[in-house]
Design an enzyme around this catalytic site. Sequence first.
Site, PDB file in Angstrom:
ATOM      1  N   TYR A  43       0.892  -1.285   0.080  1.00 12.56           N
ATOM      2  CA  TYR A  43       0.063   0.031   0.051  1.00 12.56           C
ATOM      3  C   TYR A  43       0.754   1.216   0.051  1.00 12.56           C
ATOM      4  O   TYR A  43       0.300   2.612  -0.220  1.00 12.56           O
ATOM      5  CB  TYR A  43      -1.010   0.168   1.487  1.00 12.56           C
ATOM      6  CG  TYR A  43      -1.833  -1.056   1.208  1.00 12.56           C
ATOM      7  CD1 TYR A  43      -3.057  -1.079   0.402  1.00 12.56           C
ATOM      8  CD2 TYR A  43      -1.929  -1.890   2.172  1.00 12.56           C
ATOM      9  CE1 TYR A  43      -3.913  -1.868   0.462  1.00 12.56           C
ATOM     10  CE2 TYR A  43      -2.688  -3.109   2.143  1.00 12.56           C
ATOM     11  CZ  TYR A  43      -3.833  -3.134   1.481  1.00 12.56           C
ATOM     12  OH  TYR A  43      -4.853  -4.119   1.465  1.00 12.56           O
ATOM     13  N   HIS A  48      -4.596   5.872  -1.815  1.00 13.64           N
ATOM     14  CA  HIS A  48      -5.158   6.020  -0.524  1.00 13.64           C
ATOM     15  C   HIS A  48      -4.283   6.323   0.470  1.00 13.64           C
ATOM     16  O   HIS A  48      -4.785   6.380   1.572  1.00 13.64           O
ATOM     17  CB  HIS A  48      -5.877   4.530  -0.515  1.00 13.64           C
ATOM     18  CG  HIS A  48      -7.403   4.630   0.392  1.00 13.64           C
ATOM     19  ND1 HIS A  48      -8.182   5.628   0.216  1.00 13.64           N
ATOM     20  CD2 HIS A  48      -7.997   3.524   1.173  1.00 13.64           C
ATOM     21  CE1 HIS A  48      -9.259   5.281   0.912  1.00 13.64           C
ATOM     22  NE2 HIS A  48      -9.070   4.140   1.191  1.00 13.64           N
ATOM     23  N   TYR A  92      -5.529  -0.260   9.863  1.00 12.83           N
ATOM     24  CA  TYR A  92      -6.122  -0.209   8.675  1.00 12.83           C
ATOM     25  C   TYR A  92      -7.209   0.569   8.518  1.00 12.83           C
ATOM     26  O   TYR A  92      -7.886   1.160   9.669  1.00 12.83           O
ATOM     27  CB  TYR A  92      -6.575  -1.485   8.122  1.00 12.83           C
ATOM     28  CG  TYR A  92      -5.584  -2.634   7.823  1.00 12.83           C
ATOM     29  CD1 TYR A  92      -4.952  -2.684   6.879  1.00 12.83           C
ATOM     30  CD2 TYR A  92      -5.163  -3.684   8.895  1.00 12.83           C
ATOM     31  CE1 TYR A  92      -4.091  -3.553   6.102  1.00 12.83           C
ATOM     32  CE2 TYR A  92      -4.240  -4.635   8.524  1.00 12.83           C
ATOM     33  CZ  TYR A  92      -3.513  -4.339   7.344  1.00 12.83           C
ATOM     34  OH  TYR A  92      -2.461  -5.335   6.846  1.00 12.83           O
ATOM     35  N   ASN A  94     -10.244   1.212   7.731  1.00 15.48           N
ATOM     36  CA  ASN A  94     -11.602   1.096   8.531  1.00 15.48           C
ATOM     37  C   ASN A  94     -11.643   1.417   9.952  1.00 15.48           C
ATOM     38  O   ASN A  94     -12.901   1.382  10.460  1.00 15.48           O
ATOM     39  CB  ASN A  94     -12.309  -0.068   7.747  1.00 15.48           C
ATOM     40  CG  ASN A  94     -12.439  -0.106   6.174  1.00 15.48           C
ATOM     41  OD1 ASN A  94     -11.885   0.844   5.617  1.00 15.48           O
ATOM     42  ND2 ASN A  94     -12.935  -1.233   5.726  1.00 15.48           N
ATOM     43  N   ASP A 119      -6.999  11.297   1.687  1.00 17.83           N
ATOM     44  CA  ASP A 119      -7.320  11.411   0.149  1.00 17.83           C
ATOM     45  C   ASP A 119      -8.728  11.747  -0.077  1.00 17.83           C
ATOM     46  O   ASP A 119      -9.594  11.265   0.893  1.00 17.83           O
ATOM     47  CB  ASP A 119      -7.076  10.350  -0.434  1.00 17.83           C
ATOM     48  CG  ASP A 119      -7.922   8.755  -0.063  1.00 17.83           C
ATOM     49  OD1 ASP A 119      -7.614   8.465   1.252  1.00 17.83           O
ATOM     50  OD2 ASP A 119      -8.368   8.193  -0.811  1.00 17.83           O
ATOM     51  N   ASN A 140     -14.012   5.715   3.758  1.00 17.91           N
ATOM     52  CA  ASN A 140     -14.182   4.633   5.078  1.00 17.91           C
ATOM     53  C   ASN A 140     -13.387   4.943   6.404  1.00 17.91           C
ATOM     54  O   ASN A 140     -13.850   4.794   7.444  1.00 17.91           O
ATOM     55  CB  ASN A 140     -13.860   3.418   4.864  1.00 17.91           C
ATOM     56  CG  ASN A 140     -14.861   2.533   3.774  1.00 17.91           C
ATOM     57  OD1 ASN A 140     -15.952   3.085   3.864  1.00 17.91           O
ATOM     58  ND2 ASN A 140     -14.549   1.896   3.000  1.00 17.91           N
TER      59      ASN A 140
END
Length: 215
Positions: A43, A48, A92, A94, A119, A140
């Site tokens: 990632y 993101h 993470y 969420n 973002d 999220n």
Amino acid sequence: MFKMLLQVFSNKSNTNDFEVKSKDIEEMKKYLIVGLGNIGSEYVNTRHNIGFKILDFFAHQESISFQTQKLGDVAEFKIKGKSVFFLKPNTYMNLSGKALKYWMEKENILKENVLVITDDLNLPFGSIRIKAKGSDGGHNGLKNIQLVLNSSEYPRFRFGISDEFKKGQQVNYVLGEWTEEEKELLKERLSISSEIIKSFVAAGLNNTMNTFNGK
């Protein structure tokens, strides 16, 4: 004797007032800058993860390093005599709110002294929008923060990643890596983002919005 007791009581009351005021002042001088993203090497260079990228850029500029602590990687820095904590949650995206709330409570940081960097698909690439409050915009990470804080009133810095993707490809787009052209343009945008962080702490939210929104 009665006068002496009154004087002692009065002195204790003044001392307690002073201690409370000192605590309030210390809380006002503490800041939490939260960059949103996902952990894992896959990632690192994705759209993101711009929140992580901005904090990493700032840390590199100022020669500070992150240490893995509870619920995230954390770095500390002083800006104009104010204590600033930088947080990259390891929960993470969420569950970003869990880490944010933990560090707010641990360091007694006021909600208005928190800046969340994220973002935003609804803004053109590199566009900047700083706000004191707002909706989650379908993000999220912001959804979870709003849920945990039970409030949408907290400062946020949205970094535009544009919406140049085909129908049904949103997830692949936000979790995709920057194009070569975007990587080149990011250098200047990251530098401005660092100035935004410094301004938020040193000059306050309103001055920062007036100075940087639309740039």
